[in-house]
Design a protein around this motif. Structure first.
Motif, PDB file in Angstrom:
ATOM      1  N   LYS A   2      30.403 -27.699   0.812  1.00  0.00           N
ATOM      2  CA  LYS A   2      30.828 -26.583   1.723  1.00  0.00           C
ATOM      3  C   LYS A   2      30.741 -25.709   0.657  1.00  0.00           C
ATOM      4  N   LEU A  40      40.476 -22.401  12.742  1.00  0.00           N
ATOM      5  CA  LEU A  40      39.921 -23.349  11.022  1.00  0.00           C
ATOM      6  C   LEU A  40      40.542 -22.657  10.121  1.00  0.00           C
ATOM      7  N   GLN A  43      39.722 -24.820   6.967  1.00  0.00           N
ATOM      8  CA  GLN A  43      38.881 -25.880   6.575  1.00  0.00           C
ATOM      9  C   GLN A  43      37.235 -25.179   6.859  1.00  0.00           C
TER      10      GLN A  43
END
Length: 439
Positions: A2, A40, A43
């Protein structure tokens, strides 16, 4: 992985800004992408210097795809010389005063890194405001902006419905918490309610507003937030009166409200058992805790009325090992075994940053509510009258609900608030220009 993806995205901000500066059409796509990334948010967000176990209003130096796209849009417009005057509005100047008056609290903070996390958040939402305001100033594309807000509201409703029918008792939609979702939908729902009432179902805008309004209202009810459910009739009632105050097609507007009132009554009856349960079976300790935390906040304010105990340092002062904890326990008459945040944004700001910062925040809030009233007079008979009409009720309720919530210190709720403030600011400057042209 990520973090790797995030850094690649961050590196792409510079070439993206250059590309957006070449083509305005691409700028519109980037704006849509920024709003889509709001759906989002969790996320796509990275927390640097993260402290996930800290119970504060900021737990990390948060950077999201929303911020990167906002930076790209603002930088592209700056390259084209389209950002002049973005910070000239009184509303954003009041925010800058509020920001400046929060800084002296750093001198009293037990942990400067914890304080920096909240300061960073305030900088990021200022960046977001500048991007939206500059985009509107450069394109005057209010239609795209309002359409994007409607899509965001509908997306939240779909996420809420999915969670609700999957068995989640109090879903939060795209927001990190159900109370934040409820307040966010009470901010946007009345706007689209006013949009439907003033337009009807014959226009595309009216149909989109109707769907967005329905999604916002149902999402608010499914949150089962007691404060939000109590404030719903107030928010939509004020918005309805504001629509009728326009005195244009009054009969048509009134008739559009009748089926809404009937549907609301049926929906309320269907959900009444759970709503009653939320109010009657709420633990007594919840109310006691709110009162005790408020008492602790007043003690902090008495100690340091001008600077507070340090921005985002509330929870540090409530730690069992902190010297203040003994005094807090004496104040409420028993040993405190929790480190919760005081359940009102006003006492939280005052305790952490002092009375001057609270006054600046109240002025910032009040200006935009009064701006709605001014715009309702200026925009009578125009296609954008519904925006200040809806926000006149929505902002009033958000401010009232904040007496019992600290939600307006949460990132996504602040982004939504800055979004509508930027729209109001643009409509204000545009309406002054329209008035000048007519004279």
């Amino acid at each position: 992985m990520k973090y790797a993806v995030f850094f690649l995205a961050a590196l792409g901000t510079v070439p993206l800004s250059l590309a957006l500066g070449v083509n305005v059409k691409w700028m519109r796509y980037a704006f849509w992408g920024m709003v889509a990334s709001m759906c989002l948010y969790q996320q796509t967000a990275i927390n640097f210097f993260s402290n996930e176990f800290y119970r504060g209003s900021a737990r990390g130096m948060e950077v999201s795809l929303v911020h990167l796209l906002a930076l790209a849009i603002f930088a592209a417009l700056a390259l084209r010389g389209k950002t002049k005057g973005v910070l000239s509005d009184l509303g954003i100047r009041l925010y800058l005063v509020y920001f400046a008056l929060c800084l002296p609290s750093l001198a009293e903070a037990d942990d400067l890194l914890i304080s920096w996390l909240e300061i960073w958040k305030m900088i990021m939402i200022l960046l977001f405001y500048c991007a939206v305001r500059a985009y509107l100033k450069a394109t005057d594309d209010v239609k795209t902006v309002m359409k994007a807000l409607a899509i965001f509201t509908i997306a939240n409703a779909l996420m809420t419905a999915k969670a609700h029918y999957s068995g989640v008792y109090q879903p939060g939609g795209v927001f990190p918490h159900r109370n934040g979702m409820a307040m966010g939908m009470l901010l946007l729902g009345p706007v689209f309610f006013a949009g439907y009432v003033t337009s009807g179902l014959l226009s595309k805008r009216g149909r989109l507003c109707a769907v967005a309004f329905a999604g916002a209202a149902i999402s608010t009810l499914w949150s089962y937030s007691r404060g939000a459910m109590a404030m719903m009739p107030v928010a939509y009632g004020i918005a309805a009166l504001a629509c009728l105050w326009e005195r244009r097609k009054t009969w048509s507007k009134a008739m559009r409200m009748v089926p809404i009132a009937a549907a609301a009554a049926i929906g309320l009856l269907a959900m009444l058992p759970r709503i009653i349960e939320r109010f009657t079976e709420a633990p007594q300790s919840s109310g006691e805790t709110r009162v005790e935390l408020a008492q602790c906040a007043f003690e902090m304010i008495r100690d340091k009325p001008l600077t507070g105990v340090g921005i985002n340092n509330w929870s540090l002062n409530m730690e069992p090992t902190h010297p203040y904890q003994t005094r807090a326990s004496e104040t409420v008459g028993r040993d405190l075994e929790y480190r919760g945040i005081v359940e009102t944004v006003y006492l939280l700001v005052c305790a952490e940053c002092g009375i001057p910062a609270l006054c600046a925040m109240l002025a910032w809030f009040a200006w935009h509510w009064l701006l709605c009233a001014r715009l309702m007079r200026r925009l009578r008979g125009t296609e954008w009258y519904f925006v200040p009409a809806g926000l006149f009720g929505a902002l009033a309720v958000n401010y009232m609900q904040s007496v019992l919530e600290w939600v307006l210190r949460q990132q996504l709720n602040l982004i939504c608030l800055m979004f509508v403030f930027a729209v109001l600011s643009h409509l204000d400057s545009s309406s002054r220009q329209w008035k000048t042209n007519r004279t």
